[in-house]
Design an enzyme around this catalytic site. Structure first.
Site, PDB file in Angstrom:
ATOM      1  N   GLU A 140      37.731  37.080  40.163  1.00  0.00           N
ATOM      2  CA  GLU A 140      37.935  38.297  39.761  1.00  0.00           C
ATOM      3  C   GLU A 140      37.336  39.427  40.699  1.00  0.00           C
ATOM      4  OE1 GLU A 140      38.244  40.043  35.912  1.00  0.00           O
ATOM      5  OE2 GLU A 140      39.381  38.339  35.272  1.00  0.00           O
ATOM      6  N   GLU A 248      45.988  31.125  33.753  1.00  0.00           N
ATOM      7  CA  GLU A 248      45.761  31.250  32.601  1.00  0.00           C
ATOM      8  C   GLU A 248      47.016  31.748  32.150  1.00  0.00           C
ATOM      9  OE1 GLU A 248      42.504  33.880  32.934  1.00  0.00           O
ATOM     10  OE2 GLU A 248      40.882  33.305  33.839  1.00  0.00           O
TER      11      GLU A 248
END
Ligand code: G3I
Length: 349
Positions: A140, A248
């Site tokens: 991220e 994920e």
């Protein structure tokens, strides 16, 4: 008897799940995990907030080693998540303060922080060398704001600018040249975010930084994003000659971070104990469409769920506490319609 996801998907890609150590200490859970999955990710125990919590050069590998030992005992591959992240929530941080000790105005500060980062990545990757087939080297790092490319509210960016990314990848590659190195991100289906991500990837590759793939987190919902947007994300990465992984995956009942986005499909209430069958059916059909897409994308090397059952999912507490059942097995470890739609093309939910 029960089909196995890893067997059904073996011709296409590894199928994985994120786990915590208590999952493999419980007999029913550990046998489901061993039977269904060919890849494991530590949901939390391989992050800097755990391994590096005690302080500089004081590593805690115990929980991660337990997960790796279980995987090795069952011939299951392990994804490393993650070497570098900015996340901080209250008194919990995945970027321990010791990395950034010192006076940012000192001329030697950047070099000192870069050295700590290099040492941490080197030591952690060396510890797991040969046992991790792919690392989320950074997680991220791209901004959600269209006006900035990098996430600038990260302590890593504040201390080192964008260089921390290349530093981490180079140290990881030097420590374990055989491991595939990924940059992991959410909302890669969003054209603007993906453009920013791929501009960074292209720059890193131009600098000779060893990067092998893009991790698409895919925390998505029943209604959003459209399959075509997801396909575009894989195709754009593959066009650069890079690997894709879904890292994920979960399919939330809700479209939103708490309220409801009317333009992103149905606005659903918190169902409490009784989830309507039509919602579970919609979720099952969504999973079928996703796996039909994944199986058409040869650049996808693994598909990892963020959890192995609805017994434990971050979505039941984040962003708000409410009933969410985003995975393929229910809280009693029984296969849901979403499991059957993936493994049996003739199954009608
Ligand atoms: O274990 C400590 C406990 O000792 C302490 O008392 C408590 C105080 O808050 O914190 C506990 O740690 C929690 C940790 O999970 C382990 O359970 C943290 O609070 C909590 O913030 C942390 O949440 C995890 C989150 O990442 C932050 O690391 C979630 O379980 C995990 O599902 C989530 O996973 C992330 C991926 O790594 C990256 N992509 C997004 C995804 C969802 O947020």
């Amino acid at each position: 008897d029960l089909p196995s996801l890893k067997t059904e998907m073996a011709p296409y890609f590894k199928v994985g799940a994120a786990i915590e150590p208590d999952s493999i200490e419980a007999p029913a859970d550990s046998s489901l995990i061993a039977y269904q999955f060919s890849s494991l990710t530590a949901e939390n125990k391989m992050k800097p907030g755990t391994i590096g919590k005690a302080g500089e050069l004081q590593y805690d590998f115990r929980a991660a080693d337990e997960i790796v030992a279980f995987a090795q005992a069952h011939g299951i591959a392990v994804r490393g998540h993650t070497l570098v992240w900015h996340y901080k929530n209250g008194n919990w941080t995945e970027a321990p303060d010791w990395f950034f000790a010192g006076d940012p105005h000192d001329p030697g500060y950047r070099t000192q922080v870069a050295a700590r980062l290099t040492r941490y990545v080197t030591d952690v990757v060396t510890h797991f060398r040969g046992k991790i087939y792919a690392w989320d080297v950074v997680n991220e790092v791209i901004s959600d704001d269209p006006h900035t490319v990098y996430r600038e509210d990260s302590p890593w960016y504040r201390a080192l600018g964008k260089d921390y990314i290349a530093i981490a990848f180079r140290a990881a590659h030097a420590a374990d040249p055989a491991a595939k190195l990924y940059i992991n991100e959410y909302s890669t289906d969003d054209d603007g975010k993906r453009a920013r991500l791929l501009s960074v990837v292209r720059e890193l590759r131009a600098q000779g930084v060893p990067i092998d793939g893009v991790g698409h987190q895919m925390h998505i919902s029943i209604d959003w994003p459209p399959i075509s947007h997801i396909k575009q994300a894989f195709d754009d990465v593959a066009a650069l000659g890079l690997e894709n992984q879904v890292t994920e995956l979960d399919v939330s009942f809700y479209n939103d971070p708490g309220s409801c986005w009317s333009n992103h499909g149905t606005c659903r209430p918190d169902y409490g104990r009784h989830v309507p069958n039509d919602v579970l059916r919609a979720q099952a059909l969504r999973y079928r469409a996703l796996f039909d897409l994944f199986k058409q994308e040869p650049s996808i090397k693994a598909v990892t769920f963020w959890g192995y059952s609805d017994k434990h999912t971050w979505l039941s507490s984040t962003p708000v506490s409410r009933t969410n059942q985003p995975l393929l097995f229910n809280a009693s470890l029984q296969p849901k319609a979403a499991f059957w739609t993936i493994v049996d093309p003739t199954y009608r939910p």
